[in-house]
Motif scaffolding. Structure first.
Motif, PDB file in Angstrom:
ATOM      1  N   LEU A   1      10.672  -3.632 -32.893  1.00 10.32           N
ATOM      2  CA  LEU A   1      11.486  -4.578 -32.460  1.00 10.32           C
ATOM      3  C   LEU A   1      11.663  -5.691 -33.336  1.00 10.32           C
ATOM      4  O   LEU A   1      10.871  -6.130 -34.000  1.00 10.32           O
ATOM      5  CB  LEU A   1      10.761  -5.233 -31.211  1.00 10.32           C
ATOM      6  N   TRP A   2      12.952  -5.963 -33.450  1.00  4.79           N
ATOM      7  CA  TRP A   2      13.356  -7.196 -34.541  1.00  4.79           C
ATOM      8  C   TRP A   2      13.643  -8.307 -33.164  1.00  4.79           C
ATOM      9  O   TRP A   2      14.730  -8.019 -32.307  1.00  4.79           O
ATOM     10  CB  TRP A   2      14.828  -6.674 -35.095  1.00  4.79           C
ATOM     11  N   ASP A   3      13.052  -9.503 -33.383  1.00  2.44           N
ATOM     12  CA  ASP A   3      13.277 -10.577 -32.567  1.00  2.44           C
ATOM     13  C   ASP A   3      14.198 -11.870 -33.097  1.00  2.44           C
ATOM     14  O   ASP A   3      14.304 -12.782 -32.571  1.00  2.44           O
ATOM     15  CB  ASP A   3      11.816 -11.191 -32.263  1.00  2.44           C
TER      16      ASP A   3
ATOM     17  N   ASN B   1       8.270  -6.530 -35.393  1.00  2.00           N
ATOM     18  CA  ASN B   1       7.034  -6.392 -34.622  1.00  2.00           C
ATOM     19  C   ASN B   1       7.063  -4.812 -34.137  1.00  2.00           C
ATOM     20  O   ASN B   1       7.839  -4.185 -34.076  1.00  2.00           O
ATOM     21  CB  ASN B   1       6.681  -7.286 -33.303  1.00  2.00           C
TER      22      ASN B   1
ATOM     23  N   ALA C   1      18.157  -4.036 -32.673  1.00  2.30           N
ATOM     24  CA  ALA C   1      16.828  -4.723 -32.237  1.00  2.30           C
ATOM     25  C   ALA C   1      15.657  -3.784 -31.979  1.00  2.30           C
ATOM     26  O   ALA C   1      14.608  -4.367 -31.636  1.00  2.30           O
ATOM     27  CB  ALA C   1      17.238  -5.482 -31.001  1.00  2.30           C
ATOM     28  N   ARG C   2      15.925  -2.588 -31.798  1.00  2.00           N
ATOM     29  CA  ARG C   2      14.953  -1.666 -31.365  1.00  2.00           C
ATOM     30  C   ARG C   2      14.800  -0.188 -32.165  1.00  2.00           C
ATOM     31  O   ARG C   2      16.080   0.206 -32.330  1.00  2.00           O
ATOM     32  CB  ARG C   2      14.886  -1.600 -29.933  1.00  2.00           C
TER      33      ARG C   2
END
Length: 74
Positions: free
Chosen positions: A61-63, A68, A11-12
């Motif tokens: 960042l993966w949401d 993003n 996620a990061r």
């Protein structure tokens, strides 16, 4: 080794000077994006979406839907 550990979190990803050039590329491919190294950072894109520019020091960042960029606070 440290830069490889940074890529473990799906996620990061924090982009640093010590990171191997292929780490962000592999991380982005896991989420359906293509990444290319550029001067001072990376160009990231997925078909149908605008290009993302990520500089050294930024965090990707993966949401769960898209990548993003979180920029550091000066």
């Amino acid at each position: 080794m440290v830069c490889n550990r940074a890529a473990i979190n799906p996620a990061r990803l924090h982009i640093t000077w010590s990171m191997l050039i292929d780490i962000p590329d592999r991380w982005c491919r896991q989420h359906g994006y293509r990444a290319a190294a550029a001067i001072g950072g990376y160009i990231i894109q997925r078909e149908g979406e605008p290009t993302i520019l990520a500089a050294l020091g930024d965090t990707l960042l993966w949401d769960g839907r898209q990548v993003n960029v979180q920029r550091p606070v000066p």
